[in-house]
Design an enzyme around this catalytic site. Structure first.
Site, PDB file in Angstrom:
ATOM      1  N   GLU A 115      63.874 -22.528  57.659  1.00 16.93           N
ATOM      2  CA  GLU A 115      63.488 -21.271  58.122  1.00 16.93           C
ATOM      3  C   GLU A 115      63.083 -20.663  59.953  1.00 16.93           C
ATOM      4  O   GLU A 115      62.607 -20.763  60.089  1.00 16.93           O
ATOM      5  CB  GLU A 115      62.694 -19.979  57.357  1.00 16.93           C
ATOM      6  CG  GLU A 115      62.912 -20.393  55.902  1.00 16.93           C
ATOM      7  CD  GLU A 115      62.375 -19.914  54.562  1.00 16.93           C
ATOM      8  OE1 GLU A 115      62.970 -19.061  54.042  1.00 16.93           O
ATOM      9  OE2 GLU A 115      60.907 -19.659  54.628  1.00 16.93           O
ATOM     10  N   CYS A 128      59.314 -16.643  65.154  1.00 12.85           N
ATOM     11  CA  CYS A 128      58.876 -17.987  65.101  1.00 12.85           C
ATOM     12  C   CYS A 128      59.996 -19.429  64.202  1.00 12.85           C
ATOM     13  O   CYS A 128      60.428 -19.002  63.814  1.00 12.85           O
ATOM     14  CB  CYS A 128      58.214 -17.339  63.372  1.00 12.85           C
ATOM     15  SG  CYS A 128      56.707 -18.898  62.690  1.00 12.85           S
ATOM     16  N   CYS A 135      57.262 -30.360  55.854  1.00 16.62           N
ATOM     17  CA  CYS A 135      55.710 -30.871  55.919  1.00 16.62           C
ATOM     18  C   CYS A 135      55.448 -31.950  55.609  1.00 16.62           C
ATOM     19  O   CYS A 135      55.693 -32.124  54.561  1.00 16.62           O
ATOM     20  CB  CYS A 135      55.351 -29.432  56.451  1.00 16.62           C
ATOM     21  SG  CYS A 135      53.782 -30.343  57.280  1.00 16.62           S
ATOM     22  N   CYS A 139      48.920 -29.129  53.896  1.00 16.54           N
ATOM     23  CA  CYS A 139      47.619 -27.911  53.902  1.00 16.54           C
ATOM     24  C   CYS A 139      46.936 -27.252  52.490  1.00 16.54           C
ATOM     25  O   CYS A 139      49.183 -27.019  52.222  1.00 16.54           O
ATOM     26  CB  CYS A 139      47.846 -27.553  54.697  1.00 16.54           C
ATOM     27  SG  CYS A 139      47.392 -28.287  56.127  1.00 16.54           S
ATOM     28  N   CYS A 142      49.100 -23.998  52.106  1.00 19.07           N
ATOM     29  CA  CYS A 142      50.343 -23.551  52.736  1.00 19.07           C
ATOM     30  C   CYS A 142      51.649 -24.249  52.046  1.00 19.07           C
ATOM     31  O   CYS A 142      51.651 -25.067  51.003  1.00 19.07           O
ATOM     32  CB  CYS A 142      50.548 -24.287  53.890  1.00 19.07           C
ATOM     33  SG  CYS A 142      52.064 -24.190  54.455  1.00 19.07           S
ATOM     34  N   SER A 243      51.383 -24.348  67.382  1.00 16.46           N
ATOM     35  CA  SER A 243      50.285 -24.667  66.712  1.00 16.46           C
ATOM     36  C   SER A 243      50.201 -25.681  65.619  1.00 16.46           C
ATOM     37  O   SER A 243      51.317 -26.518  65.482  1.00 16.46           O
ATOM     38  CB  SER A 243      49.882 -23.220  65.598  1.00 16.46           C
ATOM     39  OG  SER A 243      49.838 -23.544  64.400  1.00 16.46           O
ATOM     40  N   HIS A 267      40.420 -23.137  60.005  1.00 17.97           N
ATOM     41  CA  HIS A 267      40.712 -22.736  59.416  1.00 17.97           C
ATOM     42  C   HIS A 267      39.127 -23.165  58.457  1.00 17.97           C
ATOM     43  O   HIS A 267      38.654 -22.555  56.750  1.00 17.97           O
ATOM     44  CB  HIS A 267      41.687 -23.186  57.907  1.00 17.97           C
ATOM     45  CG  HIS A 267      42.885 -24.016  58.527  1.00 17.97           C
ATOM     46  ND1 HIS A 267      43.276 -21.919  58.813  1.00 17.97           N
ATOM     47  CD2 HIS A 267      44.187 -23.789  58.329  1.00 17.97           C
ATOM     48  CE1 HIS A 267      44.670 -22.042  59.517  1.00 17.97           C
ATOM     49  NE2 HIS A 267      45.161 -22.726  59.289  1.00 17.97           N
ATOM     50  N   CYS A 387      52.883 -15.859  57.426  1.00 16.63           N
ATOM     51  CA  CYS A 387      52.492 -17.363  57.788  1.00 16.63           C
ATOM     52  C   CYS A 387      51.936 -17.974  56.369  1.00 16.63           C
ATOM     53  O   CYS A 387      51.758 -17.676  54.859  1.00 16.63           O
ATOM     54  CB  CYS A 387      51.129 -17.153  58.109  1.00 16.63           C
ATOM     55  SG  CYS A 387      51.023 -16.324  59.377  1.00 16.63           S
TER      56      CYS A 387
END
Ligand code: SAH
Ligand code: SF4
Length: 414
Positions: A115, A128, A135, A139, A142, A243, A267, A387
């Protein structure tokens, strides 16, 4: 590049060619375009000239058809068309949020989905961009982290997102290139843009889509070099932010070899909480991470590092957490700002967003210490474009599978 540990980089693998047996030129450097032209039969001198012309048409003008390349001999254009293509990701779905945020579900040549999101603001437009399908990290807050890593995106697929966004926004430069001055926002080290950013819709890029960009270093670097090239997409490196969740061994190289702004997904300020919510912390702890931030090339001068901090109710949002964050930033001598991100929910998430009052109090404590800590306004939540909400539907695991994926990723961290 290989980093010890099972979860560390996964090779890109062979991406099937979009144009059948034709070579997709998107993602190739000038030299690489020259190389494929030589392989196709041109002599070295002709290939070099043609590569320069083709590069300009592809990356500066955004064309996808060799027939419109007016400075290339008419007879040569079909020869190019027979051998090469200038590809784009396929758009599977395009959505627009009530706040103007746009999200595209894209498909690669092999059908893998990822995306990209465009966030318009009064003074800027931010794209973005994703670096991986899924991934390897997990996390806990996420959505992308609930996917397996399917594969790394190739440089062409990463820069292809920026090119497609320009197509969709209708903002490739028209007419001749003459008369475009250097970008006034560029500093002297920049490669020198050929037209200004004024009036552009897409002004900024954040590598904050799906995936961990520093686990796909070479392809991300290749893509961003093209994005920054003055005769390419010509975006200043100051308008690009990468990031990372904290892949410490790759941070110095990111600064030296790519040179964009760095955002670090911190975080949490204690080992216990960061181990839980960003499990990569078990491998590269907070001290190591902050040392790498202090050593980030350019940090401390004009370039501030951004710490991203997701606000999770009763998890990481106390006054003590805020004070500890200030202490850490000071102790490591960091020239930093903090970006507070209200947690964006997704189906099955185990966390809640902190209350607006708590977020405000947290922000105020940091501001009072002289460190900027704005609260990021959630954008595109209604279309799951905010996000941490990105996830392609390629895999739709059950709850039990989700737990298994999380366990596997956890175990791989050692
Ligand atoms: N993998 C990289 C970049 C992609 S995520 C990284 O982790 O830094 C972009 C940012 O969104 C990161 O700071 C990430 O931690 C944050 N994020 C992830 N899930 C979120 C959620 N549900 N709500 C708010 N922010 C989230
Ligand atoms: Fe991966 Fe970033 Fe999501 Fe963590 S926050 S799982 S590193 S995409």
């Amino acid at each position: 590049m290989q980093i010890p540990g099972h979860i560390d980089p996964v090779t890109t693998g062979t991406v099937p060619l979009r144009g059948g047996n034709r070579i997709d030129l998107v993602g190739l450097t000038r030299d690489a375009i020259g190389g494929v032209l030589v392989e196709a039969g041109l002599d070295a001198k002709a290939a070099k000239l043609r590569a320069k012309q083709i590069w300009h048409w592809i990356y500066h003008r955004g064309v996808t058809d060799f027939e419109v390349m007016t400075d290339i001999a008419k007879a040569m254009r079909p020869w190019l068309t027979d051998r090469f293509i200038i590809g784009r990701p396929t758009v599977r779905e395009a959505q627009v949020s009530s706040d103007g945020t746009r999200k595209w579900l894209l498909a690669a040549a092999d059908g893998q989905e990822y995306e990209m999101v465009f966030i318009p603001d009064a003074d800027r437009g931010t794209l973005c961009v994703s670096s991986q399908v899924g991934c390897t990290l997990n996390c806990r807050f996420c959505h992308t982290g609930t996917m397996r890593l399917v594969r790394n995106l190739a440089a062409g697929e990463i820069v292809g997102q920026v090119m497609l966004a320009r197509d969709e926004l209708g903002e490739w430069p028209k007419g001749t290139m003459a008369g475009f001055g250097p970008d006034p926002d560029d500093d002297e080290e920049d490669e020198g843009g050929h037209y200004t950013a004024d009036g552009r819709i897409l002004t900024n890029i954040v590598m904050m889509g799906m995936g961990e960009p520093l686990y796909n270093f070479d392809e991300v670097k290749g893509a961003l070099k093209i994005v920054m090239d003055g005769d390419g997409l010509a975006l200043s490196r100051r308008r690009i932010t990468l990031s990372t969740s904290g892949v410490v061994p790759m941070m110095a190289r990111a600064g030296e070899e790519i040179g964009v702004n760095l955002a670090v997904s911190l975080h949490a300020v204690t080992k216990e909480i960061r181990d839980e919510i960003v499990p990569l912390n078990r491998k590269y702890g907070i001290e190591e991470l902050l040392q790498a931030c202090a050593a980030y090339p350019g940090a401390g001068n004009s370039r501030r590092i951004t710490f991203e901090y997701v606000m999770l109710k009763d998890k990481n949002d106390s006054d003590d957490d805020a004070r500890e964050l200030v202490r850490l930033i000071r102790d490591y001598g960091l020239h930093a700002k903090v970006n507070l991100i209200p947690f964006n929910p997704w189906p099955g998430a185990a966390y809640e967003c902190s209350t607006p009052e708590r977020v405000k109090a947290f922000s105020n404590l940091i501001f009072k210490a002289g460190i900027s800590a704005p609260v990021r306004t959630p954008r595109g939540r209604d279309i799951m474009a905010a996000c941490g909400q990105l996830k392609s539907a390629a895999t739709k695991p059950t709850r039990a599978e989700l737990d298994r994926i999380a366990e596997e990723k956890q175990a791989a961290l050692g």
